[in-house]
Scaffold this active site. Structure first.
Site, short mmCIF file in Angstrom:
data_model
loop_
_atom_site.label_atom_id
_atom_site.label_comp_id
_atom_site.label_asym_id
_atom_site.label_seq_id
_atom_site.Cartn_x
_atom_site.Cartn_y
_atom_site.Cartn_z
CG ASP A 10 5.74 19.97 10.88
OD1 ASP A 10 5.64 19.00 10.92
OD2 ASP A 10 7.05 20.10 11.69
CG LEU A 11 9.20 17.63 9.03
CD1 LEU A 11 9.15 16.02 9.29
CD2 LEU A 11 9.68 18.48 9.48
NE ARG A 51 0.37 11.68 7.15
CZ ARG A 51 0.95 13.29 7.51
NH1 ARG A 51 0.06 14.46 8.73
NH2 ARG A 51 1.76 13.75 8.02
NE ARG A 106 -0.35 9.47 10.64
CZ ARG A 106 -1.01 8.68 9.33
NH1 ARG A 106 -2.27 8.78 9.91
NH2 ARG A 106 -0.24 8.52 9.10
N PRO A 107 0.90 16.12 12.07
CG PRO A 107 2.77 17.59 13.52
CD PRO A 107 1.93 16.20 12.69
CE LYS A 146 -1.97 2.24 4.09
NZ LYS A 146 -1.32 3.34 4.15
CG ASN A 147 2.46 2.66 4.21
OD1 ASN A 147 1.21 2.89 3.36
ND2 ASN A 147 2.73 2.47 4.58
NE ARG A 155 -7.88 4.16 5.51
CZ ARG A 155 -7.22 5.54 5.28
NH1 ARG A 155 -7.94 5.82 7.04
NH2 ARG A 155 -6.13 6.08 4.85
CB ILE A 213 6.34 6.58 14.89
CG1 ILE A 213 7.31 5.26 14.13
CG2 ILE A 213 7.05 7.45 13.20
CD1 ILE A 213 9.25 5.92 14.01
CG ASP A 258 2.80 1.20 8.86
OD1 ASP A 258 2.55 1.93 10.32
OD2 ASP A 258 2.64 1.14 7.61
CB CYS A 307 -5.06 5.76 11.25
SG CYS A 307 -5.85 4.56 9.51
C1 UD1 Z 1 3.96 6.78 6.47
C2 UD1 Z 1 3.12 5.39 6.28
C3 UD1 Z 1 2.38 5.09 7.25
C4 UD1 Z 1 3.18 5.14 8.61
C5 UD1 Z 1 4.79 6.32 8.25
C6 UD1 Z 1 6.18 5.99 9.23
C7 UD1 Z 1 2.52 6.04 3.77
C8 UD1 Z 1 1.06 6.23 3.27
N1 UD1 Z 1 2.04 5.74 4.87
O1 UD1 Z 1 3.35 7.24 7.08
O2 UD1 Z 1 1.45 3.96 7.11
O3 UD1 Z 1 3.55 4.56 9.66
O4 UD1 Z 1 5.40 6.30 7.31
O5 UD1 Z 1 6.22 4.59 8.93
O6 UD1 Z 1 3.40 5.40 3.54
N2 UD1 Z 1 5.10 14.48 10.85
C9 UD1 Z 1 5.33 15.65 11.83
N3 UD1 Z 1 5.94 16.67 10.49
C10 UD1 Z 1 5.64 16.76 8.87
C11 UD1 Z 1 5.70 14.65 9.09
C12 UD1 Z 1 5.15 13.95 9.71
O7 UD1 Z 1 5.80 16.07 12.55
O8 UD1 Z 1 5.53 16.99 8.70
C13 UD1 Z 1 5.67 13.28 11.95
C14 UD1 Z 1 3.92 12.46 12.26
O9 UD1 Z 1 3.30 13.50 12.69
C15 UD1 Z 1 4.85 11.07 13.08
C16 UD1 Z 1 6.33 11.33 12.79
O10 UD1 Z 1 6.98 11.98 12.04
O11 UD1 Z 1 4.76 11.30 13.87
C17 UD1 Z 1 6.51 10.20 10.93
O12 UD1 Z 1 5.40 10.29 10.03
P1 UD1 Z 1 5.72 9.73 8.80
O13 UD1 Z 1 6.99 9.38 8.73
O14 UD1 Z 1 5.63 11.04 8.12
O15 UD1 Z 1 4.65 9.05 8.48
P2 UD1 Z 1 3.01 9.34 6.75
O16 UD1 Z 1 4.67 9.46 5.51
O17 UD1 Z 1 2.40 9.99 8.04
#
Ligand code: UD1
Length: 425
Positions: A124-125, A92, A121-122, A22-23, A397, A327, A305, A116
């Protein structure tokens, strides 16, 4: 609404084949928007998130066909640059359309993503990084409006190796005018799969899977054919299910290297494993052993996950275990469901403490998120008696017809429809 009814404690025996990740599928489908031509994506799993992504591509002007395995996206003409709030809220990964629309049309309008509720889950990055490449992004409530005269390469150091932010930068930078460097990039196998897809289409992405990724901008991308990597989280789900219900499962279409952080954990639980080129057999005969502590971390460490399904296994381990989630802040919401099945668990400071009990017993529970739902399925398959898991839309999903794979192994699991507030006889 739909639910699973599971009569547990039946030994499982047989073989299953992993579907595409999926990812990987979601970012690759999104990146197909960059190509003035056709993307043929094989091993594209039939999941609601995949269908939603294809609907978004259709809404932007792409011609899309999908037979449940191969998706064909003709993005020669992309003439719409807005995605509705309704569509972006469904998952997301819709935030990746920010990078894709910037790369393709240099402007657009989307909304903050859904997905989910396992933490804040911001994004900002994502926003900071794409701004650094030259995008003007205006956030008005939940609406994101963005445009760029030109995207230019930059050196971007991520504070955290965010999977989505790494993908968004890669997607946006592929068609930029110079070289972008991502430092502290996410190293998950799905990042390498996205890079492989982009490179096959003519992009120049180097270092995917490593700490530093370099993306040299190119003028255009061409038609491409690609096969999505197998889903390592699905593999870990079957491994957990085997450890919970006992039996022997032969998992086919496995990339063993992707399971390096996972396999040792199942050895320490007492499972036996036999591996071939692209197969993994897992055998579980006895009550699992406890583990001292497992902490989730970005790849190449134990994946967040896979954490909920592992917790479900540890509920019946001999002794005390703990799992620390590093995470997401709110990833133990499924634990109430485990408690309803008789688990002795409590959460403190982002760690779930598990005091293994001899047996879990069937109960009526409600899924709260995708992998939390998989944890309840894992626990229910090992539990004595009948479990009803409501709200399994979450499962769809990320898992393609999970109950079919499990039934083929001898599990007693059925899907049924119910109305909100139904009562059992
Ligand atoms: C992706 C995966 C998800 C997996 C996660 C971590 C997909 C579609 N989803 O989610 O299944 O659980 O990687 O392996 O590929 N964060 C910030 N700011 C940002 C972005 C992220 O603070 O701009 C934080 C998030 O809130 C979280 C952490 O960084 O606490 C990890 O997020 P991230 O690696 O970005 O996960 P996703 O890409 O959302």
């Amino acid at each position: 609404m739909e639910a699973f009814v599971i009569n547990g404690a039946k030994k499982l025996e047989g073989e299953v084949t992993l579907h595409g990740a999926k990812n990987s599928a979601l970012p690759i489908l999104t990146a197909s928007l960059l190509i003035k031509g056709t993307s043929v994506i094989h091993n594209c799993p039939d999941l609601t998130d995949v269908r939603n992504t294809l609907d978004i591509l259709t809404g932007l002007g792409c011609k899309v066909s999908y037979n449940g395995e191969t998706a064909v996206i003709d993005s020669t003409v992309v003439d719409i640059n807005t995605i509705s709030r309704f569509q972006t809220k469904k998952m997301r990964s819709s935030i990746l359309f920010l990078g894709a629309l910037l790369g393709r049309l240099k402007s657009g309008e989307i909304y903050l993503p859904g997905g989910c509720k396992i933490g804040e889950r911001p994004v900002d990055l994502h926003l900071d990084s794409l701004s650094r490449l030259g995008a003007d992004i205006i956030c008005d409530g939940e609406k994101l409006s963005f445009f760029a005269n030109k995207l230019e390469g930059e050196e971007i150091k991520l504070d955290f190796p965010s999977v989505g932010a790494t993908e968004n930068i890669m997607i946006a930078a592929v068609l930029s005018s110079s070289t972008t460097t991502i430092i502290n990039a996410a190293r998950e196998p799905e990042i390498s799969d996205l890079a492989d897809f982009l490179n096959k289409a003519g992009a120049r992405v180097r270092g995917a899977g490593e700490y530093v990724i370099k993306i040299e901008g190119v003028k255009s991308l061409h038609s491409v054919e690609h096969t999505v990597i197998p889903d390592r989280i699905l593999a870990s789900t079957y491994m957990s299910i085997c450890a919970s219900a006992k039996g022997s499962i032969l998992i086919k279409n496995v990339r063993l290297s992707h399971l390096t952080p996972i396999i040792p954990v199942f050895y320490s639980l007492g499972c036996r494993m036999n591996a071939g080129a692209d197969i993994l057999q897992i055998i579980s005969k006895h009550r699992p052993k406890s583990v001292e502590n497992i902490t989730t971390k970005p790849y190449p460490y134990f994946p967040t996950d896979s954490q909920p399904m592992l917790s479900a296994v540890l509920c019946t381990a001999k002794g005390k275990s703990s799992i620390t989630e590093s995470i997401f802040e709110n990833r133990f919401i499924y634990a109430n469901g485990l408690k309803a099945l008789g688990a002795d668990v409590y959460e403190k400071d982002n760690t779930l403490y598990i005091n293994g009990v001899k047996r879990l017993y069937g109960a009526r529970v409600k899924a709260t998120d995708l992998r939390g739902a998989a944890a309840l399925v894992t626990a229910a398959l090992g539990a004595k008696g009948r479990t009803v898991i409501e709200n399994i839309a979450y499962i769809d999903r990320g898992y393609e017809s999970l109950e079919k794979g499990l039934s083929s192994l001898g599990a007693d699991i059925k899907r049924f429809e119910y109305e909100e507030g139904y009562k059992e006889n």
